[in-house]
Design an enzyme around this catalytic site. Structure first.
Site, mmCIF file in Angstrom:
data_model
loop_
_atom_site.group_PDB
_atom_site.id
_atom_site.type_symbol
_atom_site.label_atom_id
_atom_site.label_comp_id
_atom_site.label_asym_id
_atom_site.label_seq_id
_atom_site.Cartn_x
_atom_site.Cartn_y
_atom_site.Cartn_z
ATOM 1 N N ASP A 1 21.473 -27.411 31.532
ATOM 2 C CA ASP A 1 20.289 -27.106 30.723
ATOM 3 C C ASP A 1 20.266 -27.817 29.373
ATOM 4 O O ASP A 1 19.240 -28.323 28.944
ATOM 5 C CB ASP A 1 20.205 -25.594 30.462
ATOM 6 C CG ASP A 1 19.527 -24.909 31.619
ATOM 7 O OD1 ASP A 1 19.290 -25.593 32.645
ATOM 8 O OD2 ASP A 1 19.244 -23.698 31.507
ATOM 9 N N PHE B 1 19.147 -31.377 29.567
ATOM 10 C CA PHE B 1 17.708 -31.413 29.829
ATOM 11 C C PHE B 1 16.921 -31.114 28.546
ATOM 12 O O PHE B 1 15.983 -31.821 28.181
ATOM 13 C CB PHE B 1 17.386 -30.372 30.915
ATOM 14 C CG PHE B 1 15.936 -30.253 31.238
ATOM 15 C CD1 PHE B 1 15.291 -31.227 31.980
ATOM 16 C CD2 PHE B 1 15.197 -29.158 30.798
ATOM 17 C CE1 PHE B 1 13.946 -31.113 32.281
ATOM 18 C CE2 PHE B 1 13.852 -29.043 31.094
ATOM 19 C CZ PHE B 1 13.232 -30.030 31.835
ATOM 20 N N SER C 1 -14.116 -17.399 36.116
ATOM 21 C CA SER C 1 -13.979 -17.942 34.759
ATOM 22 C C SER C 1 -15.244 -17.579 33.978
ATOM 23 O O SER C 1 -16.090 -16.856 34.485
ATOM 24 C CB SER C 1 -13.742 -19.447 34.792
ATOM 25 O OG SER C 1 -14.628 -20.041 35.685
ATOM 26 N N LEU C 2 -15.369 -18.090 32.776
ATOM 27 C CA LEU C 2 -16.521 -17.730 31.948
ATOM 28 C C LEU C 2 -17.298 -18.982 31.571
ATOM 29 O O LEU C 2 -16.710 -20.038 31.362
ATOM 30 C CB LEU C 2 -16.048 -17.057 30.659
ATOM 31 C CG LEU C 2 -15.410 -15.675 30.786
ATOM 32 C CD1 LEU C 2 -14.754 -15.272 29.481
ATOM 33 C CD2 LEU C 2 -16.458 -14.647 31.168
ATOM 34 N N GLU D 1 -15.040 -9.340 22.459
ATOM 35 C CA GLU D 1 -13.577 -9.284 22.524
ATOM 36 C C GLU D 1 -12.978 -10.651 22.204
ATOM 37 O O GLU D 1 -13.250 -11.612 22.919
ATOM 38 C CB GLU D 1 -13.156 -8.846 23.940
ATOM 39 C CG GLU D 1 -13.858 -7.576 24.384
ATOM 40 C CD GLU D 1 -13.692 -7.283 25.892
ATOM 41 O OE1 GLU D 1 -12.865 -7.938 26.547
ATOM 42 O OE2 GLU D 1 -14.409 -6.391 26.372
ATOM 43 N N LYS E 1 -11.064 -13.855 22.326
ATOM 44 C CA LYS E 1 -10.525 -14.438 23.550
ATOM 45 C C LYS E 1 -9.137 -15.004 23.292
ATOM 46 O O LYS E 1 -8.991 -16.041 22.657
ATOM 47 C CB LYS E 1 -11.474 -15.540 24.028
ATOM 48 C CG LYS E 1 -11.112 -16.163 25.335
ATOM 49 C CD LYS E 1 -12.264 -17.037 25.816
ATOM 50 C CE LYS E 1 -11.932 -17.743 27.110
ATOM 51 N NZ LYS E 1 -10.864 -18.733 26.976
ATOM 52 N N ARG F 1 -3.483 -16.190 38.051
ATOM 53 C CA ARG F 1 -4.866 -16.464 38.442
ATOM 54 C C ARG F 1 -4.931 -17.465 39.586
ATOM 55 O O ARG F 1 -5.749 -17.347 40.476
ATOM 56 C CB ARG F 1 -5.648 -16.995 37.238
ATOM 57 C CG ARG F 1 -7.063 -17.356 37.577
ATOM 58 C CD ARG F 1 -7.854 -17.701 36.342
ATOM 59 N NE ARG F 1 -9.237 -17.892 36.679
ATOM 60 C CZ ARG F 1 -9.752 -19.037 37.095
ATOM 61 N NH1 ARG F 1 -8.989 -20.084 37.208
ATOM 62 N NH2 ARG F 1 -11.028 -19.138 37.391
ATOM 63 N N GLU G 1 -4.421 -10.583 29.621
ATOM 64 C CA GLU G 1 -3.836 -11.849 29.189
ATOM 65 C C GLU G 1 -2.364 -11.679 28.815
ATOM 66 O O GLU G 1 -2.017 -10.754 28.083
ATOM 67 C CB GLU G 1 -4.625 -12.336 27.962
ATOM 68 C CG GLU G 1 -4.616 -13.820 27.765
ATOM 69 C CD GLU G 1 -5.581 -14.550 28.705
ATOM 70 O OE1 GLU G 1 -6.233 -13.906 29.547
ATOM 71 O OE2 GLU G 1 -5.649 -15.784 28.601
ATOM 72 N N LYS H 1 -17.114 -20.106 21.983
ATOM 73 C CA LYS H 1 -15.929 -20.841 21.527
ATOM 74 C C LYS H 1 -15.970 -21.108 20.026
ATOM 75 O O LYS H 1 -17.038 -21.349 19.472
ATOM 76 C CB LYS H 1 -15.840 -22.187 22.269
ATOM 77 C CG LYS H 1 -15.570 -22.052 23.745
ATOM 78 C CD LYS H 1 -14.113 -21.740 23.967
ATOM 79 C CE LYS H 1 -13.724 -21.711 25.416
ATOM 80 N NZ LYS H 1 -12.996 -22.836 25.906
HETATM 81 S S1 IVH Z 1 -12.941 -11.306 31.150
HETATM 82 C C1 IVH Z 1 -15.052 -12.449 34.705
HETATM 83 N N1 IVH Z 1 -12.068 -10.837 28.752
HETATM 84 O O1 IVH Z 1 -10.784 -16.145 29.514
HETATM 85 C C2 IVH Z 1 -14.584 -12.352 33.344
HETATM 86 N N2 IVH Z 1 -11.386 -12.852 29.809
HETATM 87 O O2 IVH Z 1 -12.575 -18.218 30.966
HETATM 88 C C3 IVH Z 1 -13.367 -13.120 33.039
HETATM 89 N N3 IVH Z 1 -9.854 -14.226 28.486
HETATM 90 O O3 IVH Z 1 -9.301 -16.495 32.669
HETATM 91 C C4 IVH Z 1 -12.339 -12.348 32.390
HETATM 92 N N4 IVH Z 1 -9.761 -12.869 26.756
HETATM 93 O O4 IVH Z 1 -7.828 -15.705 30.789
HETATM 94 C C5 IVH Z 1 -12.059 -11.690 29.776
HETATM 95 N N5 IVH Z 1 -11.362 -10.253 26.661
HETATM 96 C C6 IVH Z 1 -11.356 -11.104 27.660
HETATM 97 C C7 IVH Z 1 -10.601 -12.308 27.652
HETATM 98 C C8 IVH Z 1 -10.657 -13.162 28.739
HETATM 99 C C9 IVH Z 1 -9.322 -14.006 27.271
HETATM 100 C C10 IVH Z 1 -9.605 -15.406 29.321
HETATM 101 C C11 IVH Z 1 -9.087 -15.117 30.704
HETATM 102 C C12 IVH Z 1 -10.004 -15.820 31.669
HETATM 103 C C13 IVH Z 1 -10.724 -16.756 30.768
HETATM 104 C C14 IVH Z 1 -12.121 -16.975 31.281
#
Ligand code: IVH
Length: 673
Positions: free
Chosen positions: A34, A37, A83-84, A117, A119, A140, A177, A309
């Protein structure tokens, strides 16, 4: 010259790093101890820090170990992990709300509540609890299938292993998360490039004891499958999570109105650097679960949520060249090759210039000094030119009028909806005749959402293309695997893996198949609509023979644009050749007749006039959920014409003449009871 020497030294180290990684993660037999590396990794990171032009995709900065996926079992998510969609400014939020209100078609503007919320930029995980016990934990993965990382997740203190609360659902997949706090990350002394990599790297260690060494945290925020969950809204759910012993984000808030969202966004962005975890935006979710359910999803993101964002980092650089990339649908995308700059920890040397119109509008030229912006995972782009630094001899950029790949004319389509010429210029070839388009079409064909041939990435497509092993999609199924074993970078095992993944996808749904063809304007949603209507590949191929492509207009959601695109696709002989060949090598599953148990089974519906408290899309989804289908013309095949406010008289008359049943909205909804 000096640069070249440094680069050689760097590449040598990268190659060694890649080899060690492969042995450690993929073959499970470490070549070195290790600390050796780790030392090599540090040397690479140091070199990159000193010489910012060094940036290799397999650098420890960019890659988190080697793809260790084979080490973990794959498990299907009962409910996909979506995803969002992203929003960047007020207008995006206004559009988001508008779409929601249109869909629901109710006057909720003043009453709609959002759960806002922050992110967290970590790694999402799904925790399955049965009878209060933590049973399985998944990553995921591709959203549909994740890796079983239960043992690693069990090392995280924030995850309760047993929940005895009597209001805990019988079964629930709690999602949230996994991340590392910035203060803890600092203590890790350069082992990872950023907190997100640290979280991801340690979560995917094959040895949970390694995971345990890293102080990972878990914050819960949503759920997948559930049985017995009794909450009516997101904030009620978040409260319950707390009660059950989960951590939730202390900065979550319930907010009404877009102005409220923007104020909260600005407040949080201001204190962003004081928060002990990385956040890259704010997620807004419609609070009411009933509304969420009505809104449902598009392709792979919910309609009821969006990620706002944070603004990106910017840097100043100089354009060294403008290259033209040709996409799958022939779009010519200009890309600025810029002097490498570090933007927020990532070395950037390319920036998209979007399209011809963007270049003209901003008058972007080779040699210009420009401001580059990079926002999250979005491709960096040029914001503006600093004219002070423009060279007197600089010339306007001439956008190519012939395709740099195949020499065909390039054209700008007229958009009938906007009544304007498109901003994008395209190669006028239909597809496989243009080399660059053909390569992109094959990349699309094997990609995740299409055939999903695992391990057949973009690099491999390019490599096989250059070696003249593939020219058309069906060539993939005729590869000579014995020959592949002798290629540079390939061996018995890797070829066996590739062969396995290819064979696995020889059976495919009709819907995925249509999407995989990469017909312009036919994305996942449209492919679904068409497959439901045509039901088999045979019927699709027959479209051109029977001259009945226009009938597709009867599918709600398919318009003239899509039809014209399918027409020109099927007019092309090479496309027909590809279709026939794929038909021979693949087994394309027919669409099973829709679930027959619905109350509207075998019945067709059409709407005219405005519906009360409901949009057309929602009405359509109600019909489909109950096994009925929608048509857009009054013909003998129509069973019910549903009339709303101010119906089109012509349609009502036609229905009367054909003796089609006419219902108002409430009698139609009564049928459901
Ligand atoms: S809701 C269907 N809530 O954002 C709704 N996601 O692009 C998706 N993430 O993969 C999940 N904070 O890793 C949700 N309060 C939050 C979040 C959250 C971070 C991340 C999550 C997801 C990504 C979506």
């Amino acid at each position: 010259m000096i640069d070249e020497k440094i680069n050689q030294k760097y590449i040598k180290k990268i190659k060694l790093f890649n080899k060690y990684n492969k042995h450690y993660y993929d073959l499970n037999e470490p070549l070195v101890k290790d600390h050796i590396f780790d030392k090599l990794k540090q040397q690479i990171l140091d070199l990159e820090k000193k010489y910012t032009f060094l940036n290799h995709p397999v650098s420890p900065k960019n890659s988190v170990g080697f793809k260790p996926s084979k080490l973990f079992n794959k498990v299907k998510h009962k409910v996909p992990m979506l995803s969002l969609s992203n929003a960047f400014d007020r207008q995006d939020l206004v559009n988001f709300e508008k779409k929601i209100l249109n869909f629901l078609n109710e006057d909720l503007k003043e009453t709609i509540e959002y759960s806002a919320e922050p992110k967290i930029d970590g790694i999402s995980a799904s925790l399955i609890f049965k009878k209060g016990k933590f049973i399985t934990g998944l990553s995921r993965g591709d959203g549909k299938e994740g890796e079983d990382i239960t043992e690693n997740l069990k090392t995280i203190k924030d995850i309760p292993i047993q929940i005895d609360s009597n209001n805990f659902p019988e079964e629930i997949d709690i999602r949230g998360e996994v991340f590392i706090q910035n203060s803890d990350f600092k203590k890790l002394a350069n082992k990872f490039a950023n907190p997100r990599n640290a979280a991801s790297g340690s979560l995917r260690q094959k040895d949970p004891r390694e995971t345990k060494k890293i102080p990972l945290k878990f914050i819960a925020y949503t759920f997948g499958f559930e049985k017995g969950l009794k909450t009516k809204s997101q904030n009620e759910y978040l409260e319950k999570l707390k009660e059950w012993g989960f951590k939730i984000n202390p900065l979550n808030k319930i907010i009404k109105t877009i102005d409220g969202l923007l104020k909260n966004y600005n407040d949080i962005e201001k204190k962003r650097d004081k928060i002990d975890f990385d956040i890259d935006g704010i997620v807004y979710k419609i609070n009411d679960f009933k509304l969420q359910k009505r809104l449902g999803n598009v392709a792979n993101a919910p309609r009821w949520a969006i990620a706002h964002k944070f603004s990106a980092n910017t840097a100043i650089s100089q354009i060294e060249n403008i290259e033209i990339q040709i996409g799958r649908t022939g779009a010519l995308t200009p890309v600025a090759k810029i002097k490498s700059v570090n933007i927020g920890g990532v070395v950037v040397s390319n920036a998209t210039l979007h399209n011809e119109e963007e270049i003209n509008r901003k008058d972007i030229r080779i040699g210009d000094t420009v401001i580059i912006e990079r926002a999250g995972d979005v491709i960096p782009h040029v914001i503006s030119v600093d004219l002070k630094f423009r060279n007197k001899n600089s010339k306007k950029f001439n956008f190519p009028k012939i395709c740099p790949s195949c020499g065909s004319k390039t054209v700008k389509d007229f958009n009938f909806t906007t009544k304007k010429e498109d901003a994008v210029r395209r190669c006028s070839s239909e597809g496989y005749e243009c080399e660059k388009m053909a390569i992109e079409k094959i990349k699309h064909f094997v990609s995740k959402e299409a055939l999903n041939i695992e391990g057949f990435g973009k690099k491999i497509v390019e490599n096989f293309w250059n070696l003249k092993l593939i020219r058309l999609p069906h060539d993939i199924f005729k590869l000579d695997f014995l020959k592949l074993e002798n290629l540079d970078g390939w061996g018995k095992q890797s070829v066996a893996n590739l062969k396995y993944s290819i064979n696995l996808r020889k059976t495919i749904s009709f819907e995925k198949f249509i999407y995989a063809l990469g017909i312009r304007h036919i994305g996942l949603e449209n492919a679904k609509l068409i497959s439901k209507n045509l039901r088999s590949l045979k019927n699709f191929i027959a479209l051109s023979r029977n001259n009945n492509i226009d009938d597709l207009i009867n599918i709600d959601g398919i318009g003239e644009t899509q039809i014209n695109s399918i027409k020109s696709f099927l007019k092309n002989n090479e496309n027909l050749n590809v279709l026939n060949n794929l038909d021979k090598v693949l087994k394309v599953r027919d669409v099973e007749s829709q679930k027959k148990n619905g109350i509207f089974n075998n019945k067709t519906f059409m709407f005219t006039g405005k519906l009360l408290n409901m949009s057309r899309s929602e009405a359509k989804s109600i019909i489909e959920q109950n096994s009925g289908s929608i048509v857009s013309n009054v013909t003998k095949k129509l069973d019910f014409l549903i009339i709303g406010d101010k119906p089109t008289n012509r349609k009502v008359e036609a229905a009367k003449n054909l003796k089609v049943k006419i219902l108002n909205q409430s009698s139609w909804l009564k049928m459901l009871k």
